[in-house]
Scaffold this motif. Structure first.
Motif, short mmCIF file in Angstrom:
data_model
loop_
_atom_site.label_atom_id
_atom_site.label_comp_id
_atom_site.label_asym_id
_atom_site.label_seq_id
_atom_site.Cartn_x
_atom_site.Cartn_y
_atom_site.Cartn_z
N SER A 216 1.35 -6.59 -2.40
CA SER A 216 2.25 -7.13 -3.44
C SER A 216 2.87 -8.45 -2.98
O SER A 216 3.22 -9.28 -3.80
CB SER A 216 3.33 -6.12 -3.80
N VAL B 271 -1.68 -5.47 -8.26
CA VAL B 271 -0.98 -4.19 -8.37
C VAL B 271 -0.80 -3.90 -9.86
O VAL B 271 -0.27 -4.73 -10.60
CB VAL B 271 0.38 -4.23 -7.66
N LEU C 167 8.29 -1.61 -4.58
CA LEU C 167 7.77 -2.94 -4.27
C LEU C 167 8.86 -3.99 -4.34
O LEU C 167 8.90 -4.91 -3.53
CB LEU C 167 6.60 -3.28 -5.20
#
Length: 120
Positions: A25, A72, A92
């Protein structure tokens, strides 16, 4: 009484799967070698983890020349029933700070190891 050798087991709160997803990420074109170094696992383990994450719908991968580009998938939720109502986006966002890879200008490193050992 505390054991003089240290704690009986070593474990962390984040799994290798979570660490790989966090690293991806941060950098959608990160190389397997760099993922392995960042997460403290082998390149082979990273390949298996990426396959797991793709198969579970958390991640997509496309080729851009000689490099992979990862994405993602938005809206995905944790797998365990206790957290299944929570999107991974929160995790995240919590850990999505600067790139922790060596040479990136940031000295933070993610802890390595968990109570299950390395992913096969």
């Amino acid at each position: 009484m505390r054991d003089e050798q240290g704690p009986r087991t070593r474990w962390t709160f984040l799994t290798h799967h979570a660490r790989v997803l966090v690293a991806i990420s941060r950098d959608a074109e990160i190389r397997l070698r760099d993922l392995a170094a960042t997460c403290g696992v082998t390149e082979r383990a990273v390949q298996a983890i990426i396959t797991d994450l793709e198969d579970a719908g958390f991640l997509t991968r496309t080729r851009h020349g000689r490099r992979n580009h990862y994405h993602v998938v938005e809206g995905t939720c944790f797998r365990h029933p206790a957290e299944a109502h929570q999107e991974i986006a929160g995790l995240l966002a919590l850990f999505g700070g600067p790139d922790p890879r060596p040479g990136s200008g940031h000295q933070q490193t993610l802890p390595t190891g968990d109570h299950h050992g390395e992913h096969p």
